[in-house]
Design a protein around this motif. Structure first.
Motif, PDB file in Angstrom:
ATOM      1  N   GLN A   1       0.829  -1.212   0.000  1.00 21.90           N
ATOM      2  CA  GLN A   1       0.000   0.000   0.000  1.00 21.90           C
ATOM      3  C   GLN A   1       0.856   1.252   0.000  1.00 21.90           C
ATOM      4  OE1 GLN A   1      -2.691   0.371   3.329  1.00 21.90           O
ATOM      5  NE2 GLN A   1      -3.802   2.078   2.419  1.00 21.90           N
ATOM      6  N   VAL A   2       1.943   1.253   0.766  1.00 20.53           N
ATOM      7  CA  VAL A   2       2.817   2.430   0.876  1.00 20.53           C
ATOM      8  C   VAL A   2       4.156   2.097   0.233  1.00 20.53           C
ATOM      9  CG1 VAL A   2       3.904   4.084   2.432  1.00 20.53           C
ATOM     10  CG2 VAL A   2       1.670   3.114   3.009  1.00 20.53           C
ATOM     11  N   ARG A   3       4.550   2.911  -0.732  1.00 24.59           N
ATOM     12  CA  ARG A   3       5.741   2.635  -1.536  1.00 24.59           C
ATOM     13  C   ARG A   3       6.689   3.828  -1.469  1.00 24.59           C
ATOM     14  NH1 ARG A   3       1.238   1.572  -6.178  1.00 24.59           N
ATOM     15  NH2 ARG A   3       0.214  -0.168  -5.099  1.00 24.59           N
ATOM     16  N   LEU A   4       7.931   3.598  -1.840  1.00 28.80           N
ATOM     17  CA  LEU A   4       8.895   4.699  -1.851  1.00 28.80           C
ATOM     18  C   LEU A   4       9.858   4.528  -3.013  1.00 28.80           C
ATOM     19  CD1 LEU A   4      10.609   6.475   1.054  1.00 28.80           C
ATOM     20  CD2 LEU A   4      12.050   5.618  -0.792  1.00 28.80           C
TER      21      LEU A   4
ATOM     22  N   LEU B   1       9.465  17.379   6.334  1.00 35.46           N
ATOM     23  CA  LEU B   1       9.533  17.219   7.776  1.00 35.46           C
ATOM     24  C   LEU B   1       8.544  18.147   8.473  1.00 35.46           C
ATOM     25  CD1 LEU B   1      13.402  17.010   8.132  1.00 35.46           C
ATOM     26  CD2 LEU B   1      11.795  15.148   8.608  1.00 35.46           C
ATOM     27  N   ARG B   2       8.347  19.325   7.911  1.00 30.67           N
ATOM     28  CA  ARG B   2       7.513  20.343   8.541  1.00 30.67           C
ATOM     29  C   ARG B   2       6.039  19.940   8.628  1.00 30.67           C
ATOM     30  NH1 ARG B   2       9.311  25.028   9.668  1.00 30.67           N
ATOM     31  NH2 ARG B   2       7.453  26.280   9.202  1.00 30.67           N
ATOM     32  N   ASN B   3       5.583  19.045   7.757  1.00 30.78           N
ATOM     33  CA  ASN B   3       4.155  18.708   7.761  1.00 30.78           C
ATOM     34  C   ASN B   3       3.897  17.211   7.618  1.00 30.78           C
ATOM     35  OD1 ASN B   3       4.797  18.296   5.074  1.00 30.78           O
ATOM     36  ND2 ASN B   3       3.032  19.406   4.260  1.00 30.78           N
ATOM     37  N   ALA B   4       4.845  16.374   8.039  1.00 29.27           N
ATOM     38  CA  ALA B   4       4.727  14.927   7.815  1.00 29.27           C
ATOM     39  C   ALA B   4       3.453  14.348   8.421  1.00 29.27           C
ATOM     40  CB  ALA B   4       5.957  14.219   8.373  1.00 29.27           C
ATOM     41  N   ALA B   5       3.179  14.675   9.674  1.00 28.01           N
ATOM     42  CA  ALA B   5       1.978  14.138  10.320  1.00 28.01           C
ATOM     43  C   ALA B   5       0.710  14.638   9.643  1.00 28.01           C
ATOM     44  CB  ALA B   5       1.971  14.506  11.801  1.00 28.01           C
ATOM     45  N   ALA B   6       0.716  15.886   9.208  1.00 26.11           N
ATOM     46  CA  ALA B   6      -0.452  16.439   8.515  1.00 26.11           C
ATOM     47  C   ALA B   6      -0.680  15.737   7.182  1.00 26.11           C
ATOM     48  CB  ALA B   6      -0.266  17.946   8.308  1.00 26.11           C
ATOM     49  N   VAL B   7       0.402  15.403   6.486  1.00 25.90           N
ATOM     50  CA  VAL B   7       0.275  14.663   5.230  1.00 25.90           C
ATOM     51  C   VAL B   7      -0.357  13.301   5.484  1.00 25.90           C
ATOM     52  CG1 VAL B   7       1.586  13.513   3.401  1.00 25.90           C
ATOM     53  CG2 VAL B   7       2.146  15.858   4.041  1.00 25.90           C
TER      54      VAL B   7
ATOM     55  N   VAL C   1       6.243   8.294   5.972  1.00 27.31           N
ATOM     56  CA  VAL C   1       5.901   6.874   6.086  1.00 27.31           C
ATOM     57  C   VAL C   1       5.675   6.497   7.547  1.00 27.31           C
ATOM     58  CG1 VAL C   1       6.697   4.516   5.681  1.00 27.31           C
ATOM     59  CG2 VAL C   1       7.143   6.294   3.971  1.00 27.31           C
ATOM     60  N   ALA C   2       6.522   6.997   8.444  1.00 28.54           N
ATOM     61  CA  ALA C   2       6.356   6.707   9.873  1.00 28.54           C
ATOM     62  C   ALA C   2       5.025   7.240  10.387  1.00 28.54           C
ATOM     63  CB  ALA C   2       7.512   7.313  10.663  1.00 28.54           C
ATOM     64  N   ALA C   3       4.640   8.433   9.947  1.00 31.83           N
ATOM     65  CA  ALA C   3       3.361   9.006  10.373  1.00 31.83           C
ATOM     66  C   ALA C   3       2.190   8.196   9.835  1.00 31.83           C
ATOM     67  CB  ALA C   3       3.270  10.461   9.909  1.00 31.83           C
ATOM     68  N   LEU C   4       2.302   7.680   8.614  1.00 33.23           N
ATOM     69  CA  LEU C   4       1.263   6.801   8.078  1.00 33.23           C
ATOM     70  C   LEU C   4       1.150   5.523   8.909  1.00 33.23           C
ATOM     71  CD1 LEU C   4       1.943   7.151   4.253  1.00 33.23           C
ATOM     72  CD2 LEU C   4      -0.152   7.816   5.430  1.00 33.23           C
TER      73      LEU C   4
END
Length: 219
Positions: free
Chosen positions: A11-14, A82-88, A133-136
């Protein structure tokens, strides 16, 4: 026939850059991570109430803007840093809730391109992609490809050293010597995010999304 490198079973790719985006299977959401400075700067601009044209961004970002342009035809395109990772991550969860189905996510670290257009690894984008990815994962969107999992664990391991890691990167040293893109950004009315601010984790709740050629606030 699927490629062994398209990460389609996850589901999550990089991946990295425009070429990496092309290697991946099509995704519902593409997150472009260009910490120094495209995604950080546009996120700051959108947080202040501005809109940023992709056409204008192409004039001062040959990496992140190119990825956003390549992704913009078939997916929801968000800018992460980094500034908005959790929001993303929260925005992606919202997209998934609205779609009422499992939503695939490609996190694309822009990297740096030299004058010949050859892309290289950029530590700041690896950390920024890992933060997203960590926040996801923290939200339960955790079926991650090995590439994404490695980035997330690298971010977690170095979370307390982000300011040092970013400021010591080659990209930061290059910006300290001044680059032509800085003047182009200022000429277009965009205030470049500083290296120190780009290293701040979750300083913003705003997420830029590409709509009709403009980066606007996701809502």
């Amino acid at each position: 026939m699927p490629s062994p490198f398209d990460q389609s079973t996850y589901q999550v790719r990089l991946e990295w850059g425009v070429d990496g985006l092309a290697r991946l299977a099509p995704a519902d959401v593409v997150v472009v991570v260009d910490v120094l400075r495209f995604s950080s700067t546009v996120a700051d601009a959108v947080a202040s109430g501005s809109e940023v044209s992709l056409d204008d961004a192409r004039e001062w970002s040959r990496n992140g803007a190119a990825v956003a342009d390549a992704a913009g035809h078939d997916a929801v395109v968000l800018l992460g840093s980094l500034r908005n990772a959790a929001a993303v991550a929260r925005a992606i969860a919202t997209v998934q809730e609205r779609r009422q189905s499992r939503t695939s996510v490609s996190v694309i670290a822009a990297g740096e391109a030299d004058d010949a257009g050859t892309a290289r690894f950029a530590v700041e984008d690896h950390l920024g992609a890992g933060a997203v990815v960590a926040a996801l994962t923290d939200l339960g969107i955790d079926h991650t490809a090995p590439d994404a999992a490695v980035a997330a664990e690298g971010f977690r391991a170095l979370k307390r050293a982000l300011r040092h890691m970013i400021s010591a990167s080659g990209s930061a040293r290059e910006l300290a010597d001044r680059v032509a893109a800085t003047e182009r950004m200022q000429a277009s009315g965009v205030v470049p995010t500083t290296v120190s601010h780009a290293a701040e984790l979750d300083a913003l709740d705003s997420v830029p999304v590409l709509r009709d050629g403009l980066f606007v606030a996701f809502a």
